[in-house]
Design a protein around this motif. Structure first.
Motif, PDB file in Angstrom:
ATOM      1  N   ILE A   1       0.845  -1.202   0.000  1.00  7.42           N
ATOM      2  CA  ILE A   1       0.000   0.000   0.000  1.00  7.42           C
ATOM      3  C   ILE A   1       0.874   1.244   0.000  1.00  7.42           C
ATOM      4  O   ILE A   1       0.642   2.205  -0.738  1.00  7.42           O
ATOM      5  CB  ILE A   1      -0.951   0.001   1.223  1.00  7.42           C
ATOM      6  CG1 ILE A   1      -1.937  -1.163   1.122  1.00  7.42           C
ATOM      7  CG2 ILE A   1      -1.709   1.325   1.316  1.00  7.42           C
ATOM      8  CD1 ILE A   1      -2.849  -1.317   2.318  1.00  7.42           C
ATOM      9  N   VAL A   2       1.934   1.205   0.826  1.00  8.23           N
ATOM     10  CA  VAL A   2       2.838   2.349   0.928  1.00  8.23           C
ATOM     11  C   VAL A   2       3.477   2.648  -0.428  1.00  8.23           C
ATOM     12  O   VAL A   2       3.577   3.800  -0.851  1.00  8.23           O
ATOM     13  CB  VAL A   2       3.919   2.063   2.004  1.00  8.23           C
ATOM     14  CG1 VAL A   2       5.093   3.019   1.863  1.00  8.23           C
ATOM     15  CG2 VAL A   2       3.319   2.168   3.392  1.00  8.23           C
ATOM     16  N   ILE A   3       3.881   1.594  -1.107  1.00  8.23           N
ATOM     17  CA  ILE A   3       4.554   1.790  -2.394  1.00  8.23           C
ATOM     18  C   ILE A   3       3.554   2.223  -3.476  1.00  8.23           C
ATOM     19  O   ILE A   3       3.806   3.166  -4.225  1.00  8.23           O
ATOM     20  CB  ILE A   3       5.276   0.489  -2.820  1.00  8.23           C
ATOM     21  CG1 ILE A   3       6.431   0.215  -1.843  1.00  8.23           C
ATOM     22  CG2 ILE A   3       5.786   0.590  -4.242  1.00  8.23           C
ATOM     23  CD1 ILE A   3       7.020  -1.171  -1.958  1.00  8.23           C
ATOM     24  N   ASN A   4       2.402   1.555  -3.518  1.00  6.87           N
ATOM     25  CA  ASN A   4       1.464   1.811  -4.616  1.00  6.87           C
ATOM     26  C   ASN A   4       0.592   3.034  -4.415  1.00  6.87           C
ATOM     27  O   ASN A   4       0.284   3.736  -5.362  1.00  6.87           O
ATOM     28  CB  ASN A   4       0.573   0.585  -4.833  1.00  6.87           C
ATOM     29  CG  ASN A   4       1.385  -0.603  -5.290  1.00  6.87           C
ATOM     30  OD1 ASN A   4       2.385  -0.444  -5.983  1.00  6.87           O
ATOM     31  ND2 ASN A   4       0.967  -1.791  -4.879  1.00  6.87           N
ATOM     32  N   LYS A   5       0.181   3.263  -3.192  1.00  2.14           N
ATOM     33  CA  LYS A   5      -0.780   4.348  -2.989  1.00  2.14           C
ATOM     34  C   LYS A   5      -0.137   5.617  -2.459  1.00  2.14           C
ATOM     35  O   LYS A   5      -0.752   6.675  -2.469  1.00  2.14           O
ATOM     36  CB  LYS A   5      -1.888   3.886  -2.050  1.00  2.14           C
ATOM     37  CG  LYS A   5      -2.632   2.687  -2.626  1.00  2.14           C
ATOM     38  CD  LYS A   5      -4.073   2.644  -2.240  1.00  2.14           C
ATOM     39  CE  LYS A   5      -4.789   1.600  -3.084  1.00  2.14           C
ATOM     40  NZ  LYS A   5      -6.002   1.124  -2.484  1.00  2.14           N
ATOM     41  N   TYR A   6       1.086   5.538  -1.933  1.00  3.61           N
ATOM     42  CA  TYR A   6       1.764   6.743  -1.449  1.00  3.61           C
ATOM     43  C   TYR A   6       2.983   7.086  -2.320  1.00  3.61           C
ATOM     44  O   TYR A   6       3.666   8.068  -2.049  1.00  3.61           O
ATOM     45  CB  TYR A   6       2.223   6.565  -0.002  1.00  3.61           C
ATOM     46  CG  TYR A   6       1.090   6.461   1.005  1.00  3.61           C
ATOM     47  CD1 TYR A   6       0.672   7.582   1.721  1.00  3.61           C
ATOM     48  CD2 TYR A   6       0.462   5.254   1.251  1.00  3.61           C
ATOM     49  CE1 TYR A   6      -0.349   7.491   2.656  1.00  3.61           C
ATOM     50  CE2 TYR A   6      -0.562   5.144   2.173  1.00  3.61           C
ATOM     51  CZ  TYR A   6      -0.964   6.264   2.880  1.00  3.61           C
ATOM     52  OH  TYR A   6      -1.969   6.165   3.802  1.00  3.61           O
ATOM     53  N   ASN A   7       3.248   6.233  -3.310  1.00  6.01           N
ATOM     54  CA  ASN A   7       4.370   6.462  -4.224  1.00  6.01           C
ATOM     55  C   ASN A   7       5.707   6.646  -3.524  1.00  6.01           C
ATOM     56  O   ASN A   7       6.460   7.577  -3.820  1.00  6.01           O
ATOM     57  CB  ASN A   7       4.093   7.680  -5.121  1.00  6.01           C
ATOM     58  CG  ASN A   7       2.889   7.443  -5.992  1.00  6.01           C
ATOM     59  OD1 ASN A   7       2.701   6.331  -6.486  1.00  6.01           O
ATOM     60  ND2 ASN A   7       2.057   8.463  -6.150  1.00  6.01           N
ATOM     61  N   ILE A   8       5.989   5.802  -2.559  1.00  6.09           N
ATOM     62  CA  ILE A   8       7.282   5.857  -1.874  1.00  6.09           C
ATOM     63  C   ILE A   8       8.224   4.874  -2.575  1.00  6.09           C
ATOM     64  O   ILE A   8       7.799   3.788  -2.987  1.00  6.09           O
ATOM     65  CB  ILE A   8       7.122   5.468  -0.391  1.00  6.09           C
ATOM     66  CG1 ILE A   8       6.066   6.345   0.280  1.00  6.09           C
ATOM     67  CG2 ILE A   8       8.462   5.550   0.351  1.00  6.09           C
ATOM     68  CD1 ILE A   8       6.368   7.825   0.310  1.00  6.09           C
TER      69      ILE A   8
END
Lengths: 391, 439
Positions: free
Chosen positions: B225-232
């Motif tokens: 979620i962090v990678i896909n939805k927050y673009n980290i």
């Protein structure tokens, strides 16, 4: 000559204590003894004792010209015996005057008439036996829980030998007709019906102390004038007995009003009668059709105050599903619980209609919400069933 | 290694799972030779301090003074980047602000340029999740900067838990120049349905992770979620699964009142936890086996809906609600259970199945929970698959051999989830962060 017919309802439910899931299977004492005692003793002090004393003195002063009728539930009598025996004695004294009639009803103030004829009859028989034992009377007139009435219930009541039954003077049933006459049931016209004049009854029961009401303050003379000007044979003033001193506190002047009312009514040439006397001396004018159950509760005057949502229907269905097993068990302890679990009040607490009648509902409700009431009731019922299955 | 840790709660005063996780983590870190200075609002003084130093943020004096005083100006400049959509200048309560503002309009005197000594203001935090939480987040950041300055040289890395403390973490990083690690215990997408997130919280979370040198997620589910939805950037996000530390339970086994099997749901009754799927599954099981009872323990905004649904399905005599359980009652509920079900729609980690397993209770969990990544001896179903859920419940209550296996193996499994191991991973993350920062 016009007749006025007073009938007072005396009832106290057995309130359940907070019964958690963790209690199930371990604890079979379901009642909130403290609350039940506290409420009974408060109501006895503020209402039953002073009002009974007032009625007794009015009857004696007027040498039999003042009359009224009572319906007292088995649950109320059980609580008198447990917490306030002097109240029961004062009712017995009223019974001895001969000017007071006691009506038949369901023992537990239950909704059994909406479930099955058998269960209903059982409840009524039990109540009749209680009247015989406590007051030495055999009732000839009947009032069902919350004045619930329908054509089929009337048939059952008549079959049990009652001559008269009370019902609400509901607008949606009466239409243009007046509640101030005697009617008969629609099926074989043998049961006589007295209908509540809800306008005048509620003037005393609900509006008496309302200072925002145009007619406030209500005096005995004014009220007697209203009764005199009603068209019809009989004005039926039916209300909860707790109106006097409890819903309308002594400070509102309700006792003074009731003290002055008989003289004012008699001065207008109005006669007092008990329920059976009124129905005997007056000719029925028409039949009353009522295919669906009506009651005296709420604006709708139907049974949705008790059976109006999923929670209530579920609790009602699950309770009465136990009936055959209770009957088979023939166990006094179980019968005792069975009766108080049938108190219609438990279902009333689960109501979710809160618009115009919210005030009345919340006044009588010890629970924070209908959901809490439901959970608590179902927990008790679950434990009761577990115990029943062990027999 | 020394770490300055920002939290929002710490046992015994907890509103959610964050405090419990922080407690276990700090103990695990201590065993890995990491010193922790834990900063939290409203420390009440009775925390267990054997492993951590608890600094009460309400005890820190934030100084505001004339810009003429040397040094104070420095702090003010360093924290000035914390820009919150708020008229709190300088982070006073709205009532105080109104009073000062009125004074300014009347007299034209600028209250923020007081003459004389520094204006010392002690902030009292309520420390509870409440309506003014955004305000507290901002105030916490001010104090964080102060703490970081006062403790200069006493820590090597900053660790901030959940969005509530991210601004504090950023402030401390700017003041001290030390690396920042932020820890995602939950995301905005777990707290509500995905189309309806709190954008203010989302922004804080994103800003915190963007400013951080490393990000820790409690599961791969959360990491994705962090990678896909927050673009980290994926390289800086590491999944470290929570562990669990149990208090010794010496409560006697509660007296079992009912002979029926008991299947339990325990948690907040909210959309995220999937309570309605549990009810549907219960109705299906009850059609087959009569001798089972279902318990929904907890409270939440979907509770009334659930009570109505159970009544509609006609199972209320065998489906019980307990309301919110406190203290020992939670443990008691686990001990009374034969099966524990966690049908969460979205669960970053999910500690409660571990507590159930610890009480020898076989558990059913949804694939949509982080804890599913670390457990082998739990039945896993999709939260929406009520048939599979009903099937699993039926199996566990009908076949004793199955239940016995799950309960025994589950106990071993859960006993091996130790904070000392999780903390070792966290320590590695600290080292990476320091390395990155020094580059």
């Amino acid at each position: 000559m016009k007749t006025v017919c007073f009938y007072f309802q005396v009832h106290q439910p057995w309130r359940l204590k907070t019964y958690r899931f963790f209690n199930m299977g371990n604890d079979h004492n379901y009642l909130d003894d403290f609350t039940n005692r506290a409420i009974m003793q408060k109501v006895a002090r503020e209402c039953y004792l002073p009002m009974n004393a007032l009625l007794l003195s009015l009857i004696e002063e007027n040498k039999g010209a003042v009359k009224c009728s009572f319906s007292i539930t088995g649950s109320a009598v059980e609580q008198f015996k447990a917490y306030a025996p002097e109240v029961l004695d004062s009712f017995k004294k009223l019974a001895e005057t001969g000017c007071v009639e006691f009506l038949g009803e369901t023992y537990s103030h239950s909704l059994s008439s909406l479930y099955s004829t058998d269960e209903f009859k059982q409840e009524v028989k039990l109540h009749t036996a209680m009247l015989k034992e406590e007051f030495g009377v055999k009732p000839t007139a009947f009032r069902n829980t919350e004045l619930i009435y329908s054509d089929s219930i009337a048939q059952v009541v008549e079959g049990m030998g009652f001559k008269t039954m009370l019902a609400e003077g509901a607008k949606h049933i009466l239409g243009w007709k007046s509640p101030n006459f005697v009617y008969t049931d629609a099926v074989d016209n043998k049961l006589r019906l007295l209908l509540r004049n809800y306008k005048l009854s509620d003037d005393i029961a609900f509006r008496f102390s309302n200072e925002g009401w145009g007619e406030w303050p209500l005096t005995a003379d004014k009220f007697a004038g209203w009764v005199a000007s009603e068209t019809g044979d009989v004005v039926n003033l039916f209300m909860d007995y707790e109106t006097f001193g409890e819903h309308q506190k002594a400070s509102t002047g309700i006792f003074d009003f009731m003290k002055a009312l008989p003289a004012a009514l008699l001065a207008h040439g109005i006669e007092f009668a008990t329920v059976s006397e009124a129905s005997k001396k007056l000719q029925p004018v028409a039949v009353l059709h009522c295919p669906h159950a009506m009651s005296w509760a709420d604006e709708e005057r139907d049974v949705t105050a008790w059976l109006g949502n999923d929670l209530q229907n579920e609790a009602f269905g699950k309770l009465y599903a136990l009936a055959p097993r209770i009957k088979k068990a023939k166990n006094k302890d179980f019968d005792y619980v069975w009766h108080f679990m049938q108190n219609s009040d438990h279902f009333y607490y689960m109501a979710t209609k809160w618009l115009s009648d919210g005030d009345v509902h919340s006044y009588f409700n010890p629970y924070g919400s209908a959901y809490e009431a439901f959970i608590n009731y179902m927990n008790v019922l679950a434990d009761f069933e577990i115990e029943l299955n062990k027999l | 290694m020394r770490v300055l840790m920002f939290g929002w709660e710490f046992p015994p005063h907890i509103a959610g799972g964050l405090g419990t996780a922080c407690y276990g983590m700090t103990q695990g870190l201590a065993r890995n030779d990491v010193e922790v200075i834990f900063v939290m609002p409203k420390a009440s003084g009775d925390e267990d301090q054997s492993f951590v130093k608890v600094v009460n943020a309400s005890d820190i004096e934030a100084r505001y003074c004339d810009s003429s005083i040397e040094g104070a100006d420095d702090i003010m400049r360093k924290i000035s980047f914390i820009h919150i959509d708020s008229n709190m200048v300088p982070y006073i309560s709205p009532e105080e602000w109104a009073t000062y503002r009125e004074g300014y309009e009347r007299t034209g005197k600028k209250f923020w340029e007081r003459k004389g000594d520094s204006w010392t203001q002690r902030y009292t935090f309520s420390g509870k999740y409440g309506a003014n939480i955004m305000e507290e987040v901002a105030r916490y950041a001010v104090v964080a900067a102060e703490v970081a300055q006062q403790l200069e040289g006493q820590f090597d890395v900053i660790h901030a838990h959940d969005w509530l403390t991210y601004f504090a973490g950023i402030a401390a990083k700017r003041v001290s120049g030390k690396p920042l690690v932020v820890h995602m215990h939950a995301t905005s997408f777990d707290r509500s349905s995905s189309d309806n997130i709190d954008t203010r919280v989302y922004e804080i979370e994103r800003a915190g992770m963007a400013a951080a040198d490393m990000v820790i997620a409690v599961s791969n589910l959360t990491r994705n979620i962090v990678i896909n939805k927050y673009n980290i950037e994926p390289e800086k996000v590491v999944a470290v699964h929570n562990a669990v530390q149990f208090a010794e339970n010496d409560n006697p086994l509660p007296k079992r009142g009912v002979e029926d099997k008991i299947v339990t749901f325990l948690g907040r009754i909210t959309f995220q936890k999937g309570p309605d799927y549990f009810i549907e599954a219960a109705a299906k099981v009850l059609q087959r086996v009569p001798n089972v009872r279902f318990v929904m323990a907890g409270s939440g905004d979907m509770m009334n809906h659930c009570i109505r649904r159970a009544a509609q399905l006609g199972i209320s005599d065998r489906f019980h609600f307990t309301g919110f359980l406190k203290g020992d009652d939670v443990q008691k509920m686990f001990q009374l259970s034969d099966v524990y079900v966690m049908p969460s729609v979205s669960e970053p980690f999910g500690i409660s199945p571990l507590e159930a397993m610890r009480s020898n209770v076989p558990t059913i969990i949804s694939h949509q929970s982080g804890v599913a990544e670390v457990l082998d001896y739990a039945v896993k179903v999709n939260y929406w698959d009520v048939d599979a859920m009903a099937d699993s419940i039926y199996g566990l209550i009908t076949y004793p051999a199955l239940a016995k296996m799950f309960s025994e193996k589950g106990m071993d499994e859960v006993n091996n989830l130790k904070w000392i191991n999780a903390a070792a991973k966290i320590k590695t993350v600290y080292e990476q962060a320091i390395e990155k920062c020094n580059k």
